[in-house]
Design a protein around this motif. Structure first.
Motif, PDB file in Angstrom:
ATOM      1  N   GLU A   1      24.411 -31.059  77.943  1.00 18.23           N
ATOM      2  CA  GLU A   1      23.799 -31.052  76.612  1.00 18.23           C
ATOM      3  C   GLU A   1      24.606 -30.131  75.711  1.00 18.23           C
ATOM      4  O   GLU A   1      24.992 -29.036  76.110  1.00 18.23           O
ATOM      5  CB  GLU A   1      22.361 -30.529  76.704  1.00 18.23           C
ATOM      6  CG  GLU A   1      21.643 -30.425  75.376  1.00 18.23           C
ATOM      7  CD  GLU A   1      20.892 -31.689  75.024  1.00 18.23           C
ATOM      8  OE1 GLU A   1      21.388 -32.426  74.152  1.00 18.23           O
ATOM      9  OE2 GLU A   1      19.819 -31.915  75.601  1.00 18.23           O
TER      10      GLU A   1
ATOM     11  N   GLU B   1      29.828 -37.404  67.070  1.00 18.96           N
ATOM     12  CA  GLU B   1      29.713 -37.357  68.527  1.00 18.96           C
ATOM     13  C   GLU B   1      28.261 -37.411  69.007  1.00 18.96           C
ATOM     14  O   GLU B   1      28.003 -37.350  70.207  1.00 18.96           O
ATOM     15  CB  GLU B   1      30.375 -36.082  69.050  1.00 18.96           C
ATOM     16  CG  GLU B   1      31.855 -35.962  68.730  1.00 18.96           C
ATOM     17  CD  GLU B   1      32.683 -37.066  69.378  1.00 18.96           C
ATOM     18  OE1 GLU B   1      32.262 -37.562  70.448  1.00 18.96           O
ATOM     19  OE2 GLU B   1      33.749 -37.419  68.824  1.00 18.96           O
TER      20      GLU B   1
ATOM     21  N   LYS C   1      28.497 -34.658  81.108  1.00 18.83           N
ATOM     22  CA  LYS C   1      27.106 -34.956  80.766  1.00 18.83           C
ATOM     23  C   LYS C   1      26.284 -33.688  80.554  1.00 18.83           C
ATOM     24  O   LYS C   1      25.111 -33.604  80.947  1.00 18.83           O
ATOM     25  CB  LYS C   1      26.464 -35.863  81.830  1.00 18.83           C
ATOM     26  CG  LYS C   1      27.200 -37.176  82.027  1.00 18.83           C
ATOM     27  CD  LYS C   1      26.447 -38.123  82.910  1.00 18.83           C
ATOM     28  CE  LYS C   1      27.238 -39.402  83.153  1.00 18.83           C
ATOM     29  NZ  LYS C   1      27.652 -40.086  81.903  1.00 18.83           N
TER      30      LYS C   1
ATOM     31  N   VAL D   1      25.866 -35.222  68.880  1.00 18.95           N
ATOM     32  CA  VAL D   1      25.374 -34.027  69.565  1.00 18.95           C
ATOM     33  C   VAL D   1      24.368 -33.331  68.656  1.00 18.95           C
ATOM     34  O   VAL D   1      24.385 -33.504  67.429  1.00 18.95           O
ATOM     35  CB  VAL D   1      26.522 -33.062  69.935  1.00 18.95           C
ATOM     36  CG1 VAL D   1      27.524 -33.748  70.842  1.00 18.95           C
ATOM     37  CG2 VAL D   1      27.218 -32.523  68.691  1.00 18.95           C
TER      38      VAL D   1
ATOM     39  N   ILE E   1      33.926 -30.221  72.923  1.00 17.02           N
ATOM     40  CA  ILE E   1      32.751 -31.096  73.018  1.00 17.02           C
ATOM     41  C   ILE E   1      33.015 -32.242  73.993  1.00 17.02           C
ATOM     42  O   ILE E   1      32.144 -32.599  74.803  1.00 17.02           O
ATOM     43  CB  ILE E   1      32.362 -31.625  71.624  1.00 17.02           C
ATOM     44  CG1 ILE E   1      31.765 -30.491  70.782  1.00 17.02           C
ATOM     45  CG2 ILE E   1      31.354 -32.773  71.746  1.00 17.02           C
ATOM     46  CD1 ILE E   1      31.379 -30.894  69.377  1.00 17.02           C
ATOM     47  N   SER E   2      34.205 -32.812  73.944  1.00 15.89           N
ATOM     48  CA  SER E   2      34.544 -33.908  74.866  1.00 15.89           C
ATOM     49  C   SER E   2      34.477 -33.445  76.315  1.00 15.89           C
ATOM     50  O   SER E   2      34.031 -34.196  77.202  1.00 15.89           O
ATOM     51  CB  SER E   2      35.942 -34.445  74.554  1.00 15.89           C
ATOM     52  OG  SER E   2      35.983 -35.039  73.279  1.00 15.89           O
TER      53      SER E   2
ATOM     54  N   CYS F   1      32.504 -31.246  77.544  1.00 19.28           N
ATOM     55  CA  CYS F   1      31.086 -31.204  77.916  1.00 19.28           C
ATOM     56  C   CYS F   1      30.523 -32.603  78.122  1.00 19.28           C
ATOM     57  O   CYS F   1      29.780 -32.855  79.083  1.00 19.28           O
ATOM     58  CB  CYS F   1      30.289 -30.481  76.828  1.00 19.28           C
ATOM     59  SG  CYS F   1      30.674 -28.739  76.627  1.00 19.28           S
ATOM     60  N   GLN F   2      30.850 -33.501  77.230  1.00 10.60           N
ATOM     61  CA  GLN F   2      30.299 -34.855  77.305  1.00 10.60           C
ATOM     62  C   GLN F   2      30.765 -35.591  78.554  1.00 10.60           C
ATOM     63  O   GLN F   2      30.002 -36.360  79.142  1.00 10.60           O
ATOM     64  CB  GLN F   2      30.668 -35.637  76.049  1.00 10.60           C
ATOM     65  CG  GLN F   2      29.960 -35.134  74.795  1.00 10.60           C
ATOM     66  CD  GLN F   2      30.365 -35.884  73.545  1.00 10.60           C
ATOM     67  OE1 GLN F   2      31.522 -36.277  73.405  1.00 10.60           O
ATOM     68  NE2 GLN F   2      29.432 -36.078  72.637  1.00 10.60           N
ATOM     69  N   GLN F   3      31.994 -35.357  78.967  1.00 11.30           N
ATOM     70  CA  GLN F   3      32.493 -35.980  80.186  1.00 11.30           C
ATOM     71  C   GLN F   3      31.686 -35.542  81.399  1.00 11.30           C
ATOM     72  O   GLN F   3      31.570 -36.295  82.380  1.00 11.30           O
ATOM     73  CB  GLN F   3      33.969 -35.632  80.376  1.00 11.30           C
ATOM     74  CG  GLN F   3      34.902 -36.300  79.383  1.00 11.30           C
ATOM     75  CD  GLN F   3      36.309 -35.752  79.425  1.00 11.30           C
ATOM     76  OE1 GLN F   3      36.658 -34.974  80.322  1.00 11.30           O
ATOM     77  NE2 GLN F   3      37.121 -36.129  78.461  1.00 11.30           N
TER      78      GLN F   3
END
Length: 209
Positions: free
Chosen positions: A122, A159, A120, A161, A113-114, A116-118
């Motif tokens: 979805e 997180e 940006k 999400v 997940i991190s 993906c978040q780095q």
């Protein structure tokens, strides 16, 4: 727009005569975008592997995700769907322990997940489905699945999400008649699950735009 689904045999669509669940998603997206008057080019990637665990997935995840998003421009949304955890909760008869210890499962989900978040992207986390314990022997237990489901619940909320809750909704529906081998849904349940998932995506304002 690109949609990438990372999961196991349930999302791959084992025992689904209509094609894997990702194929259902692709047809749904095609009808909204690619086959309509709109000009969007939506691509759906099946990154599911039967027997997959989060512990193994994390080692291929970053490279596979980055490879499929290499042509992305800054305006192209990328949606990553995680549907993983059932096999992690499976009892390994050789070591008499779960395939993925719960703490290692947490770390693997956090890592992906991190990533993906780095970038940006979805993220949508699909929580776990129940099993029919009368058919799966001692390998899968709903009580253990709920422990891993709780990890996904906690991480999703921490997180921030988006997530889709499945277990409680389907625990008492068709378990005897519509889980082909006690674990994998038959075609009818695949369709019902898919309808629920797409309906929930709309409720979450996931419109793939």
């Amino acid at each position: 727009m690109k949609i990438l689904v990372f999961g196991d045999s349930i999302w791959y669509g084992k025992w689904d005569s209509e094609g894997w669940r990702v194929a259902r998603l692709r047809k749904w997206v095609d009808a909204i975008y690619n086959l309509s008057v709109r000009s969007e080019n939506a691509q759906v990637y099946n990154c599911c592997i039967p027997g997959e665990t989060a512990l193994r997935m994390q080692y291929r995840f970053a490279q596979e995700l980055d490879m499929k998003s290499v042509e992305r421009n800054k305006d192209m949304p990328i949606i990553v769907i995680f549907a993983i955890g059932i096999n992690d909760s499976c009892l390994d008869p050789w070591i008499q322990q779960w395939q993925t210890p719960i703490e290692e499962f947490k770390k693997a989900i956090h890592t992906m997940i991190s990533h993906c978040q780095q970038r940006k992207y979805e993220v949508i986390v699909i929580w776990l489905t129940p099993v029919d314990e009368s058919k799966v022997g001692t390998l899968f237990k709903n009580s253990t699945i709920q422990m891993y489901d709780a990890v996904l619940r906690t991480i999703s909320q921490k997180e921030s999400v988006k997530y889709i809750h499945v277990f409680d909704r389907f625990i008492n529906q068709w378990l005897t008649d519509h889980l082909y081998d006690g674990l994998h849904p038959d075609t009818l349940w695949h369709q019902k699950l898919f309808e629920y998932l797409t309906h929930t995506m709309k409720d979450l304002s996931i419109t793939f735009k």
